[in-house]
Design a protein around this motif. Structure first.
Motif, PDB file in Angstrom:
ATOM      1  N   PHE A 143       0.844  -1.197   0.000  1.00  0.00           N
ATOM      2  CA  PHE A 143       0.000   0.000   0.000  1.00  0.00           C
ATOM      3  C   PHE A 143       0.877   1.244   0.000  1.00  0.00           C
ATOM      4  O   PHE A 143       2.052   1.176   0.353  1.00  0.00           O
ATOM      5  CB  PHE A 143      -0.884  -0.002   1.252  1.00  0.00           C
ATOM      6  N   ASN A 145       1.880   4.874   1.549  1.00  0.00           N
ATOM      7  CA  ASN A 145       1.729   5.641   2.784  1.00  0.00           C
ATOM      8  C   ASN A 145       1.302   7.065   2.494  1.00  0.00           C
ATOM      9  O   ASN A 145       0.702   7.720   3.332  1.00  0.00           O
ATOM     10  CB  ASN A 145       3.068   5.702   3.524  1.00  0.00           C
ATOM     11  N   ASN A 181     -11.143   6.333   4.812  1.00  0.00           N
ATOM     12  CA  ASN A 181     -10.133   6.212   3.765  1.00  0.00           C
ATOM     13  C   ASN A 181     -10.020   4.771   3.296  1.00  0.00           C
ATOM     14  O   ASN A 181     -10.599   3.856   3.898  1.00  0.00           O
ATOM     15  CB  ASN A 181      -8.783   6.781   4.229  1.00  0.00           C
ATOM     16  N   LEU A 183      -7.719   2.509   3.411  1.00  0.00           N
ATOM     17  CA  LEU A 183      -7.169   1.489   4.310  1.00  0.00           C
ATOM     18  C   LEU A 183      -8.179   1.111   5.391  1.00  0.00           C
ATOM     19  O   LEU A 183      -8.339  -0.064   5.726  1.00  0.00           O
ATOM     20  CB  LEU A 183      -5.874   1.989   4.957  1.00  0.00           C
ATOM     21  N   TYR A 184      -8.852   2.112   5.953  1.00  0.00           N
ATOM     22  CA  TYR A 184      -9.874   1.831   6.966  1.00  0.00           C
ATOM     23  C   TYR A 184     -11.012   1.003   6.356  1.00  0.00           C
ATOM     24  O   TYR A 184     -11.546   0.087   6.976  1.00  0.00           O
ATOM     25  CB  TYR A 184     -10.463   3.132   7.515  1.00  0.00           C
ATOM     26  N   SER A 187     -10.051  -2.560   5.978  1.00  0.00           N
ATOM     27  CA  SER A 187     -10.059  -3.234   7.273  1.00  0.00           C
ATOM     28  C   SER A 187     -11.490  -3.563   7.694  1.00  0.00           C
ATOM     29  O   SER A 187     -11.767  -4.654   8.188  1.00  0.00           O
ATOM     30  CB  SER A 187      -9.404  -2.348   8.337  1.00  0.00           C
ATOM     31  N   GLN A 190     -13.117  -6.476   5.714  1.00  0.00           N
ATOM     32  CA  GLN A 190     -12.634  -7.812   6.067  1.00  0.00           C
ATOM     33  C   GLN A 190     -12.927  -8.193   7.515  1.00  0.00           C
ATOM     34  O   GLN A 190     -12.603  -9.311   7.927  1.00  0.00           O
ATOM     35  CB  GLN A 190     -11.123  -7.883   5.820  1.00  0.00           C
ATOM     36  N   ASN A 191     -13.478  -7.256   8.291  1.00  0.00           N
ATOM     37  CA  ASN A 191     -13.707  -7.523   9.718  1.00  0.00           C
ATOM     38  C   ASN A 191     -15.037  -6.933  10.157  1.00  0.00           C
ATOM     39  O   ASN A 191     -15.091  -6.046  10.995  1.00  0.00           O
ATOM     40  CB  ASN A 191     -12.571  -6.929  10.556  1.00  0.00           C
ATOM     41  N   ALA A 194     -15.750  -7.377  14.130  1.00  0.00           N
ATOM     42  CA  ALA A 194     -14.967  -6.648  15.131  1.00  0.00           C
ATOM     43  C   ALA A 194     -15.004  -5.137  14.908  1.00  0.00           C
ATOM     44  O   ALA A 194     -14.815  -4.371  15.848  1.00  0.00           O
ATOM     45  CB  ALA A 194     -13.523  -7.139  15.132  1.00  0.00           C
ATOM     46  N   LEU A 195     -15.227  -4.709  13.676  1.00  0.00           N
ATOM     47  CA  LEU A 195     -15.237  -3.282  13.394  1.00  0.00           C
ATOM     48  C   LEU A 195     -16.632  -2.828  12.981  1.00  0.00           C
ATOM     49  O   LEU A 195     -17.355  -3.565  12.315  1.00  0.00           O
ATOM     50  CB  LEU A 195     -14.239  -2.943  12.280  1.00  0.00           C
TER      51      LEU A 195
ATOM     52  N   PRO B  32      -4.539  10.017   8.938  1.00  0.00           N
ATOM     53  CA  PRO B  32      -4.491   8.645   9.463  1.00  0.00           C
ATOM     54  C   PRO B  32      -3.232   8.428  10.315  1.00  0.00           C
ATOM     55  O   PRO B  32      -3.201   7.539  11.147  1.00  0.00           O
ATOM     56  CB  PRO B  32      -4.454   7.776   8.210  1.00  0.00           C
ATOM     57  N   ARG B  73      -4.254  -7.066  10.287  1.00  0.00           N
ATOM     58  CA  ARG B  73      -5.607  -6.688   9.859  1.00  0.00           C
ATOM     59  C   ARG B  73      -6.613  -7.795  10.185  1.00  0.00           C
ATOM     60  O   ARG B  73      -7.612  -7.953   9.499  1.00  0.00           O
ATOM     61  CB  ARG B  73      -5.593  -6.380   8.365  1.00  0.00           C
ATOM     62  N   TYR B  75      -8.818  -8.408  12.723  1.00  0.00           N
ATOM     63  CA  TYR B  75      -9.574  -7.975  13.904  1.00  0.00           C
ATOM     64  C   TYR B  75     -10.626  -8.992  14.349  1.00  0.00           C
ATOM     65  O   TYR B  75     -10.804  -9.211  15.544  1.00  0.00           O
ATOM     66  CB  TYR B  75     -10.216  -6.598  13.655  1.00  0.00           C
ATOM     67  N   ASP B 102      -1.163  -2.983  10.737  1.00  0.00           N
ATOM     68  CA  ASP B 102      -0.723  -3.394   9.405  1.00  0.00           C
ATOM     69  C   ASP B 102      -0.086  -2.216   8.666  1.00  0.00           C
ATOM     70  O   ASP B 102       0.902  -2.367   7.970  1.00  0.00           O
ATOM     71  CB  ASP B 102      -1.912  -3.930   8.603  1.00  0.00           C
ATOM     72  N   PHE B 103      -0.687  -1.009   8.851  1.00  0.00           N
ATOM     73  CA  PHE B 103      -0.223   0.156   8.102  1.00  0.00           C
ATOM     74  C   PHE B 103       0.470   1.179   9.004  1.00  0.00           C
ATOM     75  O   PHE B 103       0.671   2.323   8.599  1.00  0.00           O
ATOM     76  CB  PHE B 103      -1.411   0.826   7.392  1.00  0.00           C
ATOM     77  N   LEU B 105      -0.753   2.646  11.644  1.00  0.00           N
ATOM     78  CA  LEU B 105      -1.681   3.728  11.988  1.00  0.00           C
ATOM     79  C   LEU B 105      -2.174   3.579  13.429  1.00  0.00           C
ATOM     80  O   LEU B 105      -2.472   2.482  13.883  1.00  0.00           O
ATOM     81  CB  LEU B 105      -2.883   3.715  11.036  1.00  0.00           C
ATOM     82  N   ARG B 107      -4.990   4.342  14.746  1.00  0.00           N
ATOM     83  CA  ARG B 107      -6.343   3.814  14.876  1.00  0.00           C
ATOM     84  C   ARG B 107      -6.334   2.284  14.806  1.00  0.00           C
ATOM     85  O   ARG B 107      -7.096   1.615  15.506  1.00  0.00           O
ATOM     86  CB  ARG B 107      -7.251   4.393  13.788  1.00  0.00           C
ATOM     87  N   GLU B 108      -5.443   1.729  13.990  1.00  0.00           N
ATOM     88  CA  GLU B 108      -5.340   0.268  13.905  1.00  0.00           C
ATOM     89  C   GLU B 108      -4.900  -0.327  15.238  1.00  0.00           C
ATOM     90  O   GLU B 108      -5.392  -1.378  15.654  1.00  0.00           O
ATOM     91  CB  GLU B 108      -4.293  -0.122  12.866  1.00  0.00           C
ATOM     92  N   TRP B 111      -7.799  -0.310  17.483  1.00  0.00           N
ATOM     93  CA  TRP B 111      -8.788  -1.345  17.152  1.00  0.00           C
ATOM     94  C   TRP B 111      -8.388  -2.685  17.776  1.00  0.00           C
ATOM     95  O   TRP B 111      -9.236  -3.437  18.249  1.00  0.00           O
ATOM     96  CB  TRP B 111      -8.908  -1.523  15.630  1.00  0.00           C
TER      97      TRP B 111
END
Lengths: 211, 275
Positions: A143, A145, A181, A183-184, A187, A190-191, A194-195, B32, B73, B75, B102-103, B105, B107-108, B111
């Motif tokens: 990815f 940055n 965004n 990346l969020y 995430s 895929q979850n 949990a999210l 982020p 990633r 979670y 993973d990135f 960040l 926030r990750e 989480w």
């Protein structure tokens, strides 16, 4: 490399504003008693200025933008995040597009655009460890940055400022946007257990002044 | 009834408004890479060490902890692991061998803490290469804590160190050998366990420091084993054929973890658990 470009953009916005402000005065001096409608802005002149915070686009973010049929806005923004919040101070250059199909008048001077949908792409400079040439093999981190992109939805309320002596009317608007965004979003996709959407939501608050 | 209504705004509306304002402030993310976090998700290493210290292990009692790594990633898997670990009897704490994010960040990282914070036991982490990405190093330090630290539980000292040499462009100073040596040479605890993310035999470990690291471990008579993540799979071996055992953790995605039991001078048992 981005910094001179950002500075130029920031400097250019007030300059074009000043150029437009100067034009009606010189017309008035040309002995016309009746206020004339202002000249149509040139295609390259921004139609509005914006100042906002959050949205992943900076703590203090300023920019200028264009409007199409009062529905489609395209803004170029420069954001700043102080070192205090992110290791090294960041400069974020972004392009944001919003489409607001409906306008609901609340009074002659106040109206609401209840729904805006849009997206942005942003470029961040100043990251400490964005990856140097040769530091990683090509697929080490797949990815970027520096480049983020994401969707947003929001609303806007506008207020008609008193007309200028030239008869030119300007509006001041306040808006919020809820976005995320890439990346969020990945995430979250895929979850889903949990999210939640609230976990990935990012808020923007802003002001927009029509020129 | 009147005073009830008169104070209603203060008692009902104000807290709601304050909560909304607070969550709005949290959602006003500047980038982020913005590492701000609410108070309860800052300095998690210190918070978890304090929790651990509140339930001390009597000397010579058996040590039992869960060993996992690379939450990245995954979670949903973290959520399931927590449920499973909470049903294990006799667990004293859990360790994550890096790559919490993973990135890189903030926030990750939060989480993952949203889930691991539901563990009945404290958990401790070490920084991984993914946690170094972008401005992640700073986010890790804000949300978790130091990149090199140690803690003592019962008879064992855990030495947690940053071995992500590639993220520092192999500058010859990662891991921080003066610090590692100082930790390993201390004689105030019966046993040592050293835990890091990138294993020394990996190509992401600084080759200039590899021998010094392996040697320091070999020369520590108190060392039970060395623990790593990064490879996302369980492994136990002696890569330098020098009597030092290296154990690698499953990633959360593998839906397995290891229960580590340590007793005596260097006796240990590793039990693999599916979840």
């Amino acid at each position: 490399m981005l910094k001179p470009l950002l500075c130029a953009l920031l400097l250019a916005a007030p300059l074009t504003l000043a150029a437009r402000a100067a034009a009606p005065d010189s017309l008035a001096a040309a002995a016309s008693e009746v206020p004339r409608p202002p000249a149509r802005p040139r295609w390259y002149q921004p139609r509005h200025l914006v100042l906002q915070t959050g949205g992943g686009l900076g703590m203090i973010t300023a920019g200028a933008g264009y409007s199409l049929r009062d529905r489609l806005d395209a803004d170029v923004l420069v954001g700043y995040v102080p070192q205090k919040y992110t290791d090294k101070a960041l400069t974020i250059l972004s392009l944001k597009i919003r489409y607001s199909p409906w306008t609901l008048p609340l009074s002659p001077k106040v109206w609401v655009k209840p729904l805006s949908v849009g997206g942005y792409i942003s470029f961040t400079s100043g990251l400490r460890n964005p990856g140097q040439p040769g530091q990683y093999s090509d697929d080490y981190y797949w990815f970027s940055n520096r480049v983020r992109t994401g969707p947003l939805v929001g609303s806007q309320v506008s207020y008609a400022l008193p007309a200028r002596a030239t008869g030119h009317r300007r509006n001041l608007s306040g808006y919020y946007e809820l976005g995320t965004n890439d990346l969020y979003l990945l995430s979250y996709a895929q979850n889903r257990r949990a999210l939640s959407l609230a976990d990935i939501a990012v808020l923007t608050l802003g002001l927009k002044l029509d020129l | 009834m009147l005073p009830f209504f008169r104070t209603l705004p203060a008692r009902a509306v104000l807290p709601v408004a304050a909560a909304l304002l607070l969550s709005a402030c949290e959602m006003l993310e500047f980038s982020p890479n913005d590492h701000r976090a609410p108070q309860e998700q800052r300095d998690l290493t210190a918070q978890n060490m304090a929790r651990l210290a509140a339930t001390p292990l009597p000397a010579s009692d058996t040590l039992r902890f869960v060993f996992t790594g690379d939450s990245q990633r995954f979670y949903d898997d973290v959520q399931d692991l927590v449920q499973s670990v909470n049903q294990q009897p006799g667990i004293q704490f859990l360790v994550v061998s890096g790559d919490i994010s993973d990135f890189g960040l903030g926030r990750e990282m939060r989480w993952v803490d949203d889930q691991l914070g539901k563990l009945r036991v404290p958990y401790l982490t070490v920084i991984g290469n993914h946690d170094h990405v972008a401005n992640g190093r700073d986010a890790y330090q804000e949300i978790f804590g130091p990149l090199n630290y140690s803690f003592v539980y019962g008879d064992t000292k855990f030495i947690m160190t940053d071995t992500n040499g590639r993220e520092y462009n192999f500058n010859g100073r990662i891991p921080d050998m003066p610090w590692v040596n100082q930790q390993l040479r201390a004689t105030d605890t019966r046993r040592h366990v050293i835990l890091s993310h990138v294993p020394p035999q990996d190509e992401d470990f600084d080759p200039a420091v590899r021998d010094a690291y392996a040697q320091a471990l070999r020369e520590d008579p108190r060392l039970v084993f060395e623990m790593n993540g990064h490879r996302h799979d369980y492994g136990i071996n002696q890569p330098f054929n020098d009597g030092v055992t290296y154990v690698n953790s499953y990633s959360f995605q593998k839906r397995r973890y290891v229960v580590v039991t340590v007793w005596g001078d260097k006796e240990f048992r590793l039990k693999q658990v599916n979840f």
